[in-house]
Write a protein that holds these residues in place. Sequence first.
Motif, PDB file in Angstrom:
ATOM      1  N   VAL A 204      21.095  14.176  53.431  1.00 14.46           N
ATOM      2  CA  VAL A 204      20.787  13.822  52.855  1.00 14.46           C
ATOM      3  C   VAL A 204      20.696  13.495  51.313  1.00 14.46           C
ATOM      4  O   VAL A 204      21.853  14.022  50.510  1.00 14.46           O
ATOM      5  N   ARG A 205      20.473  12.188  50.838  1.00 11.88           N
ATOM      6  CA  ARG A 205      20.583  11.297  49.318  1.00 11.88           C
ATOM      7  C   ARG A 205      19.383  11.939  48.887  1.00 11.88           C
ATOM      8  O   ARG A 205      18.445  10.680  49.097  1.00 11.88           O
ATOM      9  N   LEU A 206      18.933  12.416  47.670  1.00 14.18           N
ATOM     10  CA  LEU A 206      17.412  12.503  47.314  1.00 14.18           C
ATOM     11  C   LEU A 206      17.842  11.787  46.067  1.00 14.18           C
ATOM     12  O   LEU A 206      18.986  12.319  44.753  1.00 14.18           O
ATOM     13  N   GLU A 207      16.782  11.289  45.209  1.00 15.56           N
ATOM     14  CA  GLU A 207      17.471  10.239  44.139  1.00 15.56           C
ATOM     15  C   GLU A 207      16.270  11.298  43.367  1.00 15.56           C
ATOM     16  O   GLU A 207      14.857  10.586  43.603  1.00 15.56           O
ATOM     17  N   PHE A 208      16.213  11.151  41.661  1.00 16.47           N
ATOM     18  CA  PHE A 208      15.086  11.540  41.345  1.00 16.47           C
ATOM     19  C   PHE A 208      14.777  10.208  39.767  1.00 16.47           C
ATOM     20  O   PHE A 208      15.540   9.524  39.743  1.00 16.47           O
ATOM     21  N   TRP A 209      13.484  10.625  39.928  1.00 18.46           N
ATOM     22  CA  TRP A 209      12.607   9.814  38.982  1.00 18.46           C
ATOM     23  C   TRP A 209      12.221  11.207  37.671  1.00 18.46           C
ATOM     24  O   TRP A 209      11.005  10.922  37.869  1.00 18.46           O
ATOM     25  N   GLY A 210      12.669  11.224  36.749  1.00 15.83           N
ATOM     26  CA  GLY A 210      12.020  12.476  35.986  1.00 15.83           C
ATOM     27  C   GLY A 210      12.427  13.957  37.660  1.00 15.83           C
ATOM     28  O   GLY A 210      13.441  14.104  37.614  1.00 15.83           O
ATOM     29  N   ASP A 211      11.008  13.660  37.122  1.00 17.06           N
ATOM     30  CA  ASP A 211      10.895  15.117  37.787  1.00 17.06           C
ATOM     31  C   ASP A 211      10.277  15.221  39.100  1.00 17.06           C
ATOM     32  O   ASP A 211       9.691  15.958  40.007  1.00 17.06           O
ATOM     33  N   GLN A 212      10.071  13.286  40.208  1.00 17.65           N
ATOM     34  CA  GLN A 212       9.428  13.238  41.141  1.00 17.65           C
ATOM     35  C   GLN A 212      10.849  12.531  41.282  1.00 17.65           C
ATOM     36  O   GLN A 212      11.275  11.976  41.397  1.00 17.65           O
ATOM     37  N   LEU A 213      10.214  13.291  42.944  1.00 16.11           N
ATOM     38  CA  LEU A 213      11.144  12.539  43.951  1.00 16.11           C
ATOM     39  C   LEU A 213      10.732  11.396  44.663  1.00 16.11           C
ATOM     40  O   LEU A 213      10.416  11.456  45.318  1.00 16.11           O
TER      41      LEU A 213
END
Length: 361
Positions: free
Chosen positions: A182-191
Motif C-alpha cells: 500500500v501507499r500511505l499518504e500523510f498530511w503532517g502527522d495524519q494518515l
Amino acid sequence: MNWQEKVQFFLNRGPYDGIPGGVDPNTLSLIVLRTVLNAGPRALVVTPDAELAGRLSGELALLVEQLKLPFQAGLLPEQLAGRLYSPAVDLERSAILHQVLHGDFRLLVASVQAVLAPVVKPAVLQESEFVLHPGMYIKFNDLLERLLKLDYDDEYEVNTTAEFARRGGIIDVYSPAHEFPVRLEFWGDQLESIRQFSPKTQRTTGLVSEYQIIGRGQMDNRFGEPGTFFDYLRCAEADLLLAFPEECRRHLAQFGSADAAELLERELAGLPAEKKFLLSDAAESAELPTVSAECYPAVAHLTKLLPEETLPGGMELLRQQIAGQIRQYLDCNYQVALLAPDDSGLQHIRNWCEVYGIPVA
C-alpha cells in the motif's frame, strides 16, 4: 455413490473411540480429516518430517476443495539454517504465526522440527503488530522507526514483502500480513489515505480501509527469550494431532538439536489430554491400546476414479480394484500370471477368480 460421497460417508462416521492404530501414510489425510471434523474448531497436524508434511497438506487441500468444506488446509514451512536459510520461508512463517495467534485458521500441517523451531513469544508478537487506517494520527518518522524495528528493508521502491520506501510525505510498505503493498499518504502527522498499488507498475489500484503491519521475522535477540509454536497452539486453543509419534522422536534424535526430543516431551505434557490425538502406524499400534483406523484407499487412488468400490470394507475395495485391473489386461489380450507359494494358495486364487469373474486357463 461417487468417490466424494463415499469419502463423506467415512468422514461422517464420528470420532474414533480411542487411538487410531495401523495408520498408513497413504491414508493419513483421510484419518486426519475425520479426526479434525469431529474435534475442536482448530487443529495442528505434526508429522515426522517436512516431506510428509508437504504431501499431507497437499492431499488435505485437495480433499477440502473436492468435498467443498468451508476451510483451507495450510502448511507451516520448515526453516533451514546456514546457507539453506530462506528469507521467503521466514516471511511465510511470520504470517502464519499471526494467523494462529488470532485463531484465523482451521487446519494446519507442520513437521515436528517446524513446530519446535524458536519463535518470538505470542505476547511480544501481539505487541509488535498494529493496524493503519485513514484519518489516524501517527508521526511519519515514528512509523519509519517501527518498520525498521520490525526488520523491514528500506528500499528505493517496494517490490516484495517486508520492504518500505519513502519520498516526501508518502510511505510505500508491503506487510507479510497481506498479498499486496500500500501507499500511505500523510498530511503532517495524519494518515490521509491508504491506496493499494501494483509492485510491477507502481501504480495505485484502489483505496484500502485498513492495513495490518506485522513483523517480517520470527525471532532474534531483540525480542527476548524465544518460545515455540506450541505457545501459539495453546493461545488458539487448538487440537494437536501427532502423526507417528515414535517416528517423530526418532527423527528428532537423528536430525534435531540435542534437546529437541526433550522439548517435544515437555510440550506434549503441557497440553491437556483432550487436546492431543496420536495417530500410530502398525508398529507403534502394537504397543498401544488402539482401534482400527478403518481407512482405504489413499487419496491418490480416489482421485483417479477407479472402478466402483463398496464402503465400508477396505479389503473388499482392494480386491475389486485388483480384479478390475486384471480384467482390463485380459480385455487387451494380455496374458496374466497369478502366482501362489503352495497348492492351498493356488486354490485360494482360483476361488477368488471365480468370485470376481476372472477366467482361469
